[in-house]
Design a protein around this motif. Structure first.
Motif, mmCIF file in Angstrom:
data_model
loop_
_atom_site.group_PDB
_atom_site.id
_atom_site.type_symbol
_atom_site.label_atom_id
_atom_site.label_comp_id
_atom_site.label_asym_id
_atom_site.label_seq_id
_atom_site.Cartn_x
_atom_site.Cartn_y
_atom_site.Cartn_z
ATOM 1 N N THR A 1 72.745 4.706 34.487
ATOM 2 C CA THR A 1 72.346 3.919 35.452
ATOM 3 C C THR A 1 70.809 4.023 35.304
ATOM 4 O O THR A 1 70.075 3.024 35.688
ATOM 5 N N LEU B 1 71.086 -3.275 32.582
ATOM 6 C CA LEU B 1 71.858 -2.420 31.397
ATOM 7 C C LEU B 1 72.576 -3.324 30.638
ATOM 8 O O LEU B 1 73.164 -2.957 29.516
ATOM 9 N N LYS B 2 72.981 -4.562 30.999
ATOM 10 C CA LYS B 2 73.848 -5.536 30.111
ATOM 11 C C LYS B 2 72.850 -6.029 29.060
ATOM 12 O O LYS B 2 73.501 -6.607 27.840
ATOM 13 N N SER C 1 78.558 2.183 28.452
ATOM 14 C CA SER C 1 78.932 2.786 29.997
ATOM 15 C C SER C 1 80.412 2.210 30.177
ATOM 16 O O SER C 1 81.651 2.929 30.819
ATOM 17 N N HIS C 2 80.847 0.904 29.993
ATOM 18 C CA HIS C 2 82.038 0.367 30.340
ATOM 19 C C HIS C 2 83.273 1.210 29.470
ATOM 20 O O HIS C 2 84.237 1.697 30.044
ATOM 21 N N ALA D 1 75.148 -1.104 28.950
ATOM 22 C CA ALA D 1 76.483 -1.137 29.933
ATOM 23 C C ALA D 1 77.683 -1.490 28.987
ATOM 24 O O ALA D 1 78.772 -0.881 29.582
ATOM 25 N N THR E 1 67.785 2.132 33.385
ATOM 26 C CA THR E 1 67.040 0.889 33.717
ATOM 27 C C THR E 1 65.565 1.168 33.715
ATOM 28 O O THR E 1 64.721 0.170 33.754
ATOM 29 N N ALA F 1 71.091 -2.527 38.051
ATOM 30 C CA ALA F 1 72.103 -2.172 37.096
ATOM 31 C C ALA F 1 72.520 -3.210 36.027
ATOM 32 O O ALA F 1 72.705 -2.963 35.022
#
Length: 192
Positions: free
Chosen positions: A72, A19-20, A42-43, A39, A75, A16
């Motif tokens: 997710t 994703l950053k 998603s946040h 990410a 990835t 995960a």
């Protein structure tokens, strides 16, 4: 619970983290040189989901979880822009998730599988709200990019807005389109 199951859960956590660093690639077509990451998307989707859930009478915790998990799978597939989806057939997100968490502790597998399945089906109020949060976040990001001088974002605004299903999401979209992204820097004066 075995050490192998703990290791599998940690592999998913490490995965995960990718994703950053993975960009939301569709924005390149609009001329955004350094788009948000999956990410980051998603946040804010999770934050919007929590707010929409409160407004729509859905479960804020459940909606937030659905939003956290909704991309997710990227990835493994990356963020395929809509044009690419016309030519490529990716495995269903539920299949990808099953591979990602196959050896995790059963409670983890059951929790994540149920959430991704619910989101993908899009039938419960929580899933509808989570999907609206995803589309609304895309619309908000397009508005922000437009305010930063990226002019070619209207197609993202239009398609995101057309996909919204809840009244609250429509109202928030209207507020995003008529508001200023940096208005929060000058809060309203408080009465003395």
């Amino acid at each position: 619970m075995s050490e192998d199951q703990h290791a599998a859960a940690m592999r998913f956590i490490f995965e995960a983290g990718v994703l950053k660093h993975a960009a939301r690639t569709g924005w390149w077509f609009a001329g955004v040189k350094h788009p948000e990451t999956i990410a980051e998307h998603s946040h804010r989707t999770a934050l919007i989901g929590m707010i929409l859930a409160a407004m729509e009478g859905a479960d804020p915790a459940r909606v937030t979880m659905l939003c956290v998990l909704h991309d997710t799978q990227e990835t493994r597939t990356t963020d395929l822009p809509h044009i690419a989806k016309r030519y490529l057939a990716a495995a269903p997100n539920t299949t990808i998730t099953a591979d990602q968490i196959a050896d995790c502790p059963p409670a983890v597998t059951d929790t994540i599988t149920a959430a991704v399945t619910e989101y993908e089906a899009g039938e419960t109020l929580d899933a509808i709200v989570a999907r609206d949060a995803d589309k609304l976040e895309c619309l908000v990001q397009a508005v922000e990019y437009r305010h930063q001088g990226i002019d070619n974002v209207q197609r993202w605004i239009d398609s995101s807005r057309a996909a919204l299903r809840t009244d609250s999401a429509h109202r928030l979209a209207e507020a995003a389109l008529t508001g200023q992204p940096l208005a929060w820097l000058t809060p309203p004066a408080r009465p003395e």
